[in-house]
Design a protein around this motif. Structure first.
Motif, PDB file in Angstrom:
ATOM      1  N   LEU A  60      36.876  42.454  48.419  1.00 56.25           N
ATOM      2  CA  LEU A  60      38.148  42.458  47.684  1.00 56.25           C
ATOM      3  C   LEU A  60      38.519  41.080  47.129  1.00 56.25           C
ATOM      4  N   GLY A  61      38.193  40.030  47.927  1.00 53.49           N
ATOM      5  CA  GLY A  61      38.520  38.685  47.459  1.00 53.49           C
ATOM      6  C   GLY A  61      37.820  38.383  46.148  1.00 53.49           C
ATOM      7  N   ALA A  62      36.566  38.788  46.048  1.00 55.56           N
ATOM      8  CA  ALA A  62      35.809  38.547  44.826  1.00 55.56           C
ATOM      9  C   ALA A  62      36.370  39.374  43.680  1.00 55.56           C
ATOM     10  N   VAL A  63      36.757  40.635  43.984  1.00 59.20           N
ATOM     11  CA  VAL A  63      37.331  41.485  42.936  1.00 59.20           C
ATOM     12  C   VAL A  63      38.622  40.862  42.423  1.00 59.20           C
ATOM     13  N   LYS A  64      39.418  40.335  43.362  1.00 63.51           N
ATOM     14  CA  LYS A  64      40.672  39.705  42.964  1.00 63.51           C
ATOM     15  C   LYS A  64      40.388  38.538  42.016  1.00 63.51           C
ATOM     16  N   ALA A  65      39.380  37.758  42.374  1.00 60.51           N
ATOM     17  CA  ALA A  65      39.064  36.584  41.562  1.00 60.51           C
ATOM     18  C   ALA A  65      38.596  36.993  40.163  1.00 60.51           C
ATOM     19  N   ILE A  66      37.789  38.039  40.094  1.00 58.02           N
ATOM     20  CA  ILE A  66      37.257  38.414  38.771  1.00 58.02           C
ATOM     21  C   ILE A  66      38.364  39.063  37.935  1.00 58.02           C
ATOM     22  N   GLU A  67      39.222  39.866  38.558  1.00 61.54           N
ATOM     23  CA  GLU A  67      40.269  40.550  37.796  1.00 61.54           C
ATOM     24  C   GLU A  67      41.332  39.572  37.310  1.00 61.54           C
ATOM     25  N   TYR A  68      41.432  38.432  38.026  1.00 62.82           N
ATOM     26  CA  TYR A  68      42.410  37.431  37.635  1.00 62.82           C
ATOM     27  C   TYR A  68      42.153  36.961  36.206  1.00 62.82           C
ATOM     28  N   GLN A  69      40.883  37.075  35.783  1.00 59.78           N
ATOM     29  CA  GLN A  69      40.516  36.520  34.481  1.00 59.78           C
ATOM     30  C   GLN A  69      40.680  37.516  33.342  1.00 59.78           C
ATOM     31  N   ALA A  70      41.111  38.725  33.662  1.00 58.29           N
ATOM     32  CA  ALA A  70      41.238  39.710  32.592  1.00 58.29           C
ATOM     33  C   ALA A  70      42.704  40.069  32.383  1.00 58.29           C
ATOM     34  N   ARG A  71      43.031  40.559  31.191  1.00 61.86           N
ATOM     35  CA  ARG A  71      44.417  40.928  30.928  1.00 61.86           C
ATOM     36  C   ARG A  71      44.589  42.430  30.803  1.00 61.86           C
ATOM     37  N   HIS A  72      43.508  43.150  30.992  1.00 63.50           N
ATOM     38  CA  HIS A  72      43.602  44.600  30.880  1.00 63.50           C
ATOM     39  C   HIS A  72      44.537  45.156  31.959  1.00 63.50           C
ATOM     40  N   PRO A  73      45.334  46.179  31.624  1.00 57.80           N
ATOM     41  CA  PRO A  73      46.277  46.727  32.602  1.00 57.80           C
ATOM     42  C   PRO A  73      45.617  47.183  33.888  1.00 57.80           C
ATOM     43  N   VAL A  74      44.371  47.702  33.796  1.00 58.59           N
ATOM     44  CA  VAL A  74      43.693  48.123  35.015  1.00 58.59           C
ATOM     45  C   VAL A  74      43.427  46.904  35.879  1.00 58.59           C
ATOM     46  N   ALA A  75      43.061  45.797  35.226  1.00 52.82           N
ATOM     47  CA  ALA A  75      42.808  44.571  35.966  1.00 52.82           C
ATOM     48  C   ALA A  75      44.070  44.133  36.700  1.00 52.82           C
ATOM     49  N   ARG A  76      45.204  44.240  36.031  1.00 52.30           N
ATOM     50  CA  ARG A  76      46.459  43.857  36.690  1.00 52.30           C
ATOM     51  C   ARG A  76      46.763  44.758  37.867  1.00 52.30           C
ATOM     52  N   ALA A  77      46.492  46.050  37.689  1.00 51.67           N
ATOM     53  CA  ALA A  77      46.757  46.991  38.773  1.00 51.67           C
ATOM     54  C   ALA A  77      45.898  46.633  39.979  1.00 51.67           C
ATOM     55  N   LEU A  78      44.621  46.317  39.732  1.00 49.65           N
ATOM     56  CA  LEU A  78      43.730  45.951  40.832  1.00 49.65           C
ATOM     57  C   LEU A  78      44.205  44.663  41.499  1.00 49.65           C
ATOM     58  N   TRP A  79      44.554  43.692  40.670  1.00 52.24           N
ATOM     59  CA  TRP A  79      44.975  42.388  41.203  1.00 52.24           C
ATOM     60  C   TRP A  79      46.220  42.564  42.069  1.00 52.24           C
ATOM     61  N   ASP A  80      47.180  43.307  41.562  1.00 49.75           N
ATOM     62  CA  ASP A  80      48.413  43.548  42.318  1.00 49.75           C
ATOM     63  C   ASP A  80      48.109  44.209  43.650  1.00 49.75           C
ATOM     64  N   PHE A  81      47.243  45.225  43.588  1.00 47.78           N
ATOM     65  CA  PHE A  81      46.922  45.995  44.778  1.00 47.78           C
ATOM     66  C   PHE A  81      46.321  45.090  45.845  1.00 47.78           C
TER      67      PHE A  81
END
Lengths: 51, 866
Positions: free
Chosen positions: B569-590
């Motif tokens: 999850l830590g790695a997913v958080k780091a990678i999603e941090y770099q995207a602006r897609h709404p799904v990325a935000r949902a993942l980051w928030d989660f």
């Protein structure tokens, strides 16, 4: 009973004055918002206490 | 990118301004909180629970969201911190801040806006009005009226809390209007343009006129009653005083004639109503009232002038007064409806950023945009025109426009529609249609037409009154004829007694009083009813039509569940941090809400694969986070199948693949509101028939309907469930349903529950439109009821309250009918004289008033279905 002939018209004049005052206040918009002034009154009070 | 706390994927910019309360969804009750729980720490500003991600250890102040944080510090910094002490003293509950703090309100500075909505006085001061979101208590009045401490250019700010409107006077040489708006927003109240000036002024004139008449009629009634007391006591002749002498009696008789004359003016509107009823040949309550008043007045005048017969002036004046009270209360609760041709402004920005070929930008009015003109749309802004994308790639949020829950990817050459929100990158759009000819603008014109042609269905009291009127008139004639043998004077007197005692004063007050009392009680539990008649309709079994996105669901993408290795999850958080897609935000928030720290190893070479997901290198391994399609290209389908079970309604998977091995799967979707199925079951148990009507993809809609039916263990929960319905089709569908259900016996009203712009037409066409929390402004304006508290159970509370209100109304009508029947009987028999009638009438009104105010209609203390 003759006093009534003076007093009753006098009373009517007084109430006419009250009606006039009411009409004046309505047309000046004083009755448009009957809710906020009640709350605002609380608020002035609170400020005075604070000072 | 910690925008997540303000819950909407794009908290900045126009979207939040246009969606307003949408941002509040997450703030009032973070949808994530049900799933993941939160710490038991209250926000310093609003008291709401602080989510773990915002919890700041070693600090005295904790905030549930960025909004509360900002407001708290603004208040501290400007000497307004007494607000907290003051609020506590009043014992007022507080609410989280609903504001997008970074909106700049530049549209208020446009000359066209100022011309329409600002008045400049001779001394250079400028006055304007805003509607404020979130004002609710005395502490809000205190705070809003001190906005001058934040923006010294404000000379005066006066808040009208009932209408949530603030009138601001400011010095335009010292600050722009947008500065004033920003100051209000910094206090935590989003200002919206106040667009119903004409309608508001008309309503104000009408209310003032009614109040004047009411005051005059009241004064007349009081004075005439005093004289009537003197006359009655003189008539009966108390023993020690003896009977009244002739001169005094004449004095009082003529006096009461003179004093009751203004009452005739005050009751003038009943004569007008009666004349209208005569002309249109539709018996109306005003008709017996007018006949009663006129008949009794002329008979009373005859009596007063000749000194023979009864006067009736006391009854007439009291009647006029009480009827006017009922009328005034009724009108007071009808909100000013928005002016026609204003809805478009609520949907689209009034200005656009025009870019010329040389690259220069300037702000132009939307009306000036012709085909071929290019406009710039920054992230977070609404697309102002229908057009083609000339450059840029982004995602558009159309959830309010069409009900689609997923953001739509767009790139050069794609067609875009005005009203969608640009989410990621700046786009250049070339208009293909004139600014006023956008599809959504045409839709709003349809909505306006539906609103203006909506025929008000006659209320219950009006229908009874029609029959009642004819009966009373017939009976009065009959009584007159029967007593004719005793002399014409006697006959007229008895007929008038019938008319007066039958004057459906209580009947006329039963409905408006009960409805307005219920509206007030509803407002106390935060249910805003703009048209009281809506309650009469909602109280019966209805056809309830629900929108899906934003109504039964939250209207935003969220992670609904994760399966797989927690260590990734830590790695997913780091990678999603770099995207602006709404799904990325949902993942980051989660992931953040679960308190997972950022990974210590960076993710390198991050690349976004359009509409599919992200790819990067993490600790020397190839990391892919993306859709099923993307995952299939890097791993075995069999590995993915293992994760594809127990899919939540309407959700789609996002896979995490490390070096060709699927290690985790998120479910991402628009989550159903927690109380949806229980509330729907309860609504169905009330006798309503449920429909689902959505603009979202038919598969998703079917999925959601299926899940809801399953949870409710009622396979036929919905009568019908339709997806992929365009806004125009929604309107037409509602109209067809209304036609068939109005023709059916028993008659059923059509109630539309929705939030999006695409629902606005349906909301306007339905018998009752209910806009729910997060509703677009256009939907709120076309609905008669607005429920700002999130939750489907709100609708249950509303219909239950409406049902109880209807019972109250019926009870009131029954009381007054019983009084009238008894009174008429007595009068026809000749038992009831004018005195008896004068006593009986206010008594029946009093019963009706008590009935209206004492009944418990809207109440949150009782248990809700979920």
């Amino acid at each position: 009973m003759s006093a009534l002939f003076v007093v009753v018209p006098l009373a009517l004049v007084v109430s006419a004055a009250a009606v006039w005052a009411f009409c004046w206040s309505v047309s000046r918009g004083q009755m448009d918002d009957l809710q906020t002034p009640a709350l605002r009154m609380l608020d002035e009070d609170a400020e005075d206490q604070g000072k | 990118m910690p925008l997540g706390e303000s819950s909407s994927p794009s908290a900045q910019g126009v979207r939040s301004a246009s969606r307003g309360a949408a941002g509040s969804v997450g703030l009032v009750e973070p949808p994530g909180a049900n799933v993941h729980g939160s710490l038991a720490v209250g926000c310093t500003h609003c008291g709401a629970p602080v989510p773990p991600v915002r919890f700041a250890a070693h600090q005295a102040e904790q905030f549930c969201c960025a909004g509360c944080d900002t407001v708290y510090h603004v208040l501290q910094g400007s000497g307004l911190s007494e607000y907290y002490a003051y609020r506590e003293r009043l014992g007022e509950p507080s609410r989280p801040v609903l504001v997008a703090q970074d909106t700049n309100f530049a549209e208020f500075d446009a000359a066209s806006y100022q011309q329409l909505y600002c008045r400049t006085a001779a001394d250079g001061r400028c006055a304007t009005s805003f509607l404020l979101e979130g004002v609710h208590c005395a502490a809000c009045v205190w705070l809003v009226e001190r906005v001058g401490r934040l923006e010294p250019a404000v000379i005066e700010a006066r808040l009208d809390i009932a209408q949530a409107r603030v009138d601001v006077t400011f010095d335009p040489t010292r600050a722009k209007l947008s500065g004033v708006a920003r100051a209000l927003a910094r206090l935590g109240y989003t200002p919206r343009p106040f667009r119903a000036r004409e309608a508001q002024a008309a309503r104000q004139r009408e209310l003032r006129g009614l109040l004047l008449r009411m005051g005059v009629a009241g004064a007349c009634a009081g004075n005439v009653m005093l004289m009537a007391f003197a006359l009655y006591s003189g008539e009966f002749g108390f023993e020690e005083a003896g009977t009244m002498d002739h001169a005094t009696r004449r004095f009082f008789e003529l006096g009461s004639l003179v004093v009751s004359l203004p009452s005739l003016w005050a009751g003038g509107l009943f004569f007008r109503g009666a004349w209208g009823a005569l002309r249109t040949r539709s018996p109306h309550m005003d008709l017996p009232i007018a006949i009663g008043i006129l008949g009794a007045f002329s008979w009373g005048t005859y009596g007063a002038l000749t000194g023979l017969g009864h006067l009736y002036f006391d009854s007439i004046t009291a009647l006029v007064f009480l009827l006017l009270v009922g009328r005034y209360i009724q009108r007071r609760h009808q909100m000013a409806f928005s002016e026609a041709a204003e809805l478009v402004h609520a949907v689209l920005p009034s200005t656009a950023l025009r870019v010329d070929l040389d690259g220069s930008e300037r702000e132009v009015s939307r009306d000036e945009i012709a085909p071929g003109i290019r406009v710039l749309v920054r992230p977070g802004m609404l697309i102002p025109v229908d057009g083609v994308i000339m450059s840029g790639t982004s995602h558009l949020d159309k959830s309010l426009l069409s009900g689609e829950s997923r953001p739509v990817p767009v790139t050069e050459g794609d067609l875009v529609e005005a009203g969608a929100v640009n989410q990621e990158q700046t786009l250049v759009v070339e208009a293909t249609a004139h600014g006023t000819q956008a599809r959504v603008a045409k839709l709003m014109h349809e909505v306006e037409r539906a609103l203006s042609t909506k025929t008000p269905l006659t209320g219950q009291a009006d229908r009874i009154a029609g029959v009642f009127t004819l009966c009373v008139l017939g009976l009065a004639l009959l009584v007159g004829a029967l007593w004719w043998s005793r002399g014409p004077e006697h006959a007229v007197e008895q007929a008038l007694s019938v008319l007066i005692v039958a004057c459906p004063c209580a009947l006329g007050m039963a409905t408006p009083l009960s409805l307005s009392a219920a509206v007030r009680k509803a407002a106390r539990v935060r249910q805003l009813i703009f048209a009281p008649e809506a309650l009469e309709r909602l109280g019966r079994p209805c056809e309830l039509v629900f929108d899906k996105t934003g109504t039964l669901t939250w209207g935003q993408l969220r992670v609904l569940g994760y399966d797989g290795e927690p260590s990734i999850l830590g790695a997913v958080k780091a990678i999603e941090y770099q995207a602006r897609h709404p799904v990325a935000r949902a993942l980051w928030d989660f992931i953040s809400e679960r308190g997972v720290a950022d990974s210590c190893q960076p993710v390198l070479d991050v690349a976004e694969i359009r509409c599919q997901g992200l790819r990067g290198t993490y600790a020397g391994q190839a990391l892919v986070v993306g859709s099923e399609g993307l995952a299939r290209t890097v791993t075995e389908p069999a590995q993915l199948e293992a994760f594809l079970h127990a899919r939540p309604a309407g959700a789609s998977p996002v896979f995490v693949v490390v070096d060709g091995r699927a290690v985790g799967r998120f479910w991402v979707g628009d989550e159903l509101r927690a109380d949806a199925s229980a509330s729907l079951v309860a609504l169905k148990a009330q006798g309503h028939r449920l429909h689902l009507l959505s603009g979202d993809h038919p598969d998703t809609v079917r999925d959601v309907a299926h899940t809801l039916a399953q949870r409710a263990s009622d396979p036929e929960l919905f009568e019908s469930a339709r997806g992929g319905v365009s806004p125009e089709e929604k309107l037409a569908w509602i109209q067809t349903l209304a036609q068939s259900s109005h023709a059916a016996r028993p008659l059923r009203f059509v109630v539309m529950v929705g939030d999006g712009i695409n629902d606005a037409g349906a909301l306007a066409a339905a018998d009752v439109g209910v806009a729910v929390d997060g509703a677009a402004e256009a939907s709120r304006l076309s609905a008669q009821v607005f429920l700002p508290v999130p939750g489907v159970s709100e609708i249950w509370t509303l219909t239950r309250g409406a049902r109880r209100t209807l019972l109250t109304v019926r009870r009131g009508i029954l009381f007054s009918l019983v009084y009238n029947v008894l009174g008429i009987g007595a009068a026809a028999w000749g038992v009831l004289g004018p005195l008896g009638a004068a006593i009986l009438m206010p008594l029946s009104s009093l019963t009706v008033v008590t009935n209206a105010f004492k009944s418990r209609t809207f109440d949150r203390s009782e248990e809700s279905p979920s």
